[in-house]
Design an enzyme around this catalytic site. Structure first.
Site, PDB file in Angstrom:
ATOM      1  CG  ASP A   1      41.232  27.798  37.680  1.00  0.00           C
ATOM      2  OD1 ASP A   1      40.042  27.455  37.660  1.00  0.00           O
ATOM      3  OD2 ASP A   1      41.695  28.567  38.557  1.00  0.00           O
TER       4      ASP A   1
ATOM      5  NE  ARG B   1      41.385  43.802  36.870  1.00  0.00           N
ATOM      6  CZ  ARG B   1      41.009  42.674  37.460  1.00  0.00           C
ATOM      7  NH1 ARG B   1      41.316  41.519  36.910  1.00  0.00           N
ATOM      8  NH2 ARG B   1      40.315  42.702  38.587  1.00  0.00           N
TER       9      ARG B   1
ATOM     10  CG  HIS C   1      44.041  38.194  43.737  1.00  0.00           C
ATOM     11  ND1 HIS C   1      42.904  37.576  44.186  1.00  0.00           N
ATOM     12  CD2 HIS C   1      43.819  38.506  42.436  1.00  0.00           C
ATOM     13  CE1 HIS C   1      42.027  37.539  43.201  1.00  0.00           C
ATOM     14  NE2 HIS C   1      42.560  38.083  42.116  1.00  0.00           N
TER      15      HIS C   1
ATOM     16  CG  ASP D   1      42.632  41.251  33.380  1.00  0.00           C
ATOM     17  OD1 ASP D   1      42.533  40.829  34.547  1.00  0.00           O
ATOM     18  OD2 ASP D   1      41.655  41.669  32.720  1.00  0.00           O
ATOM     19  CG  ASP D   2      44.101  39.982  38.603  1.00  0.00           C
ATOM     20  OD1 ASP D   2      44.498  38.974  37.984  1.00  0.00           O
ATOM     21  OD2 ASP D   2      43.179  39.936  39.447  1.00  0.00           O
TER      22      ASP D   2
HETATM   23  N1  UDP Z   1      37.304  38.008  33.479  1.00  0.00           N
HETATM   24  C1  UDP Z   1      36.664  37.656  32.311  1.00  0.00           C
HETATM   25  N2  UDP Z   1      35.338  37.950  32.182  1.00  0.00           N
HETATM   26  C2  UDP Z   1      34.655  38.607  33.153  1.00  0.00           C
HETATM   27  C3  UDP Z   1      35.326  38.967  34.343  1.00  0.00           C
HETATM   28  C4  UDP Z   1      36.657  38.642  34.480  1.00  0.00           C
HETATM   29  O1  UDP Z   1      37.279  37.082  31.417  1.00  0.00           O
HETATM   30  O2  UDP Z   1      33.473  38.848  32.982  1.00  0.00           O
HETATM   31  C5  UDP Z   1      38.733  37.697  33.624  1.00  0.00           C
HETATM   32  C6  UDP Z   1      39.554  38.887  34.097  1.00  0.00           C
HETATM   33  O3  UDP Z   1      39.934  39.673  33.016  1.00  0.00           O
HETATM   34  C7  UDP Z   1      40.704  38.211  34.806  1.00  0.00           C
HETATM   35  C8  UDP Z   1      40.069  36.926  35.348  1.00  0.00           C
HETATM   36  O4  UDP Z   1      38.882  36.710  34.600  1.00  0.00           O
HETATM   37  O5  UDP Z   1      41.732  37.869  33.897  1.00  0.00           O
HETATM   38  C9  UDP Z   1      39.761  37.024  36.811  1.00  0.00           C
HETATM   39  O6  UDP Z   1      38.926  38.129  37.036  1.00  0.00           O
HETATM   40  P1  UDP Z   1      38.987  39.014  38.353  1.00  0.00           P
HETATM   41  O7  UDP Z   1      40.420  39.324  38.668  1.00  0.00           O
HETATM   42  O8  UDP Z   1      38.054  40.171  38.191  1.00  0.00           O
HETATM   43  O9  UDP Z   1      38.334  38.107  39.479  1.00  0.00           O
HETATM   44  P2  UDP Z   1      38.927  37.053  40.481  1.00  0.00           P
HETATM   45  O10 UDP Z   1      38.346  35.781  39.986  1.00  0.00           O
HETATM   46  O11 UDP Z   1      40.431  37.111  40.374  1.00  0.00           O
HETATM   47  O12 UDP Z   1      38.454  37.442  41.798  1.00  0.00           O
HETATM   48 MN    MN Z   2      41.828  38.534  39.973  1.00  0.00          MN
END
Ligand code: UDP
Ligand code: MN
Length: 360
Positions: free
Chosen positions: A275, A115, A299, A188-189
């Site tokens: 959050d 990423r 997203h 980071d996305d």
């Molecule tokens: N993240 C983290 N530790 C983890 C997995 C994810 O800090 O073990 C962070 C990741 O880098 C991103 C955020 O948590 O900034 C959200 O992760 P992701 O996009 O994979 O999952 P989402 O919650 O958006 O589906």
């Molecule tokens: Mn995400």
């Protein structure tokens, strides 16, 4: 029919029509939200029965546990009419400049290679000094690529509530030490439209209390008060995956309860992700309202509904996978999907066509 009877019937009809119209109007009004409804009026009927360990970002997996189901393909939810951000207005005399902003990006060791290069190639170039990456491993390669802007939080490298609150806690503490006027957190996305972020922040005074972001649930979160289980607490929170910003004035007020690692204790107490904990501290503990800024995008929203002619107005974008072959991404012309599956390169070249990797 006698003239008298006819007139009587006519009068009766007029009365009936008038009564019916009044009733309709009244019902219509009752269904409309009042212009400044209290948060309680929108209180979710669902009561949280414990939040799963995984942070609630992807609705399908997480918010479902609250039965706030909101499929990613549905149109974006109406944002709550409470706390809507003031309409755009010319920036005040003392405008915010890029150097006043602290941007923290949450990442994790296993995502660095997947990423970070995209961020480093695009929006990081416009905010190199302001942007810091909060991670959980030492990574010499990316330490070099970010000019020493990787911070190893020493938090656990898992995606559970405790690890994420630990990272947010360090992000918050490092911001406090930075003396910047604004703290903005992103994942980071996320793609950050840097000049737009600065421009929007200039509309708010960092010496006042501001919690700017966008919720991804339709109603405030309602949880049980752990100190008094007969009581419910309801509050809004800005989705971390869309990005949010706090003014320094607000961060200073949060210090007694949230600095020096105390953020983690609160997350532990309410057993909710980073959050959500942020929303709990600001809206519930400090009683400062979230101001909804529509231009933050996680997203959890379908990115395809973002109108191409408004791209430059948006503050953040994101991407995710619906399935192996289908992605939730901004609909924008530009690079081939194989080169730019997330569309971040195309967004970047649309906004900043002078970058050397952009076609000319
Ligand atoms: N993240 C983290 N530790 C983890 C997995 C994810 O800090 O073990 C962070 C990741 O880098 C991103 C955020 O948590 O900034 C959200 O992760 P992701 O996009 O994979 O999952 P989402 O919650 O958006 O589906
Ligand atoms: Mn995400």
């Amino acid at each position: 029919m006698s003239g008298r009877l006819k007139r009587g019937l006519q009068a009766l009809t007029v009365v009936a029509v008038a009564a019916y119209t009044t009733l309709l109007l009244y019902q219509g009004a009752a269904q409309l939200p009042p212009s400044r409804p209290s948060q309680q009026m929108f209180a979710a009927r669902q009561v949280s029965r414990g939040w799963q360990e995984r942070a609630p970002r992807s609705v399908g997996r997480d918010y479902d546990s609250l039965s706030l189901s909101l499929p990613e393909s549905a149109p974006p939810p109406p944002t709550p009419p409470t706390h809507r951000g003031p309409p755009p207005r010319p920036p005040p005399a003392a405008t915010t400049a890029l150097q006043d902003v602290f941007i923290s990006v949450k990442t994790t060791g296993s995502y660095h290679r997947a990423r970070l290069p995209l961020i480093l190639k695009t929006w990081f170039q416009l905010a190199k000094k302001q942007t810091w990456f909060f991670t959980d491993t030492d990574d010499p390669e990316f330490q070099l690529k970010t000019n020493g802007h990787m911070i190893n939080t020493n938090c656990s490298s898992s995606h559970n509530r405790k690890a994420l609150c630990c990272k947010m806690s360090v992000e918050f503490d490092v911001f406090l030490e930075s003396n910047k006027k604004w703290f903005c957190h992103v994942d980071d996305d996320n793609y950050v439209n840097v000049p737009r972020l600065v421009r929007v922040l200039s509309g708010y005074n960092p010496q006042q209390d501001w919690y700017l972001g966008k919720p991804s649930i339709r109603a405030p979160l309602e949880i049980l008060n752990r100190d008094n289980t007969a009581q419910k607490i309801s509050f809004w929170f800005a989705t971390g995956g869309a990005g949010f910003c706090l003014s320094r004035a607000l961060a200073l007020k949060m210090m007694p309860v949230a600095s020096g690692g105390k953020f983690i204790s609160i997350g532990e107490k309410i057993r909710l992700p980073d959050d959500v904990t942020m929303g709990y501290i600001i809206e519930h503990m400090l009683q400062k309202p979230l101001t909804v800024i529509e231009q933050f995008h996680s997203h959890l929203e379908p990115m395809k509904f973002l109108r191409p002619d408004t791209i430059q107005d948006q503050i953040t974008f994101s991407y995710s996978h619906y399935s192996k072959d289908e992605m939730n991404v901004v609909k924008i012309d530009g690079f081939d999907k194989r080169i730019d599956p997330t569309r971040f390169l195309s967004i970047h070249c649309f906004l900043f066509p002078y970058f050397s990797f952009c076609p000319r």
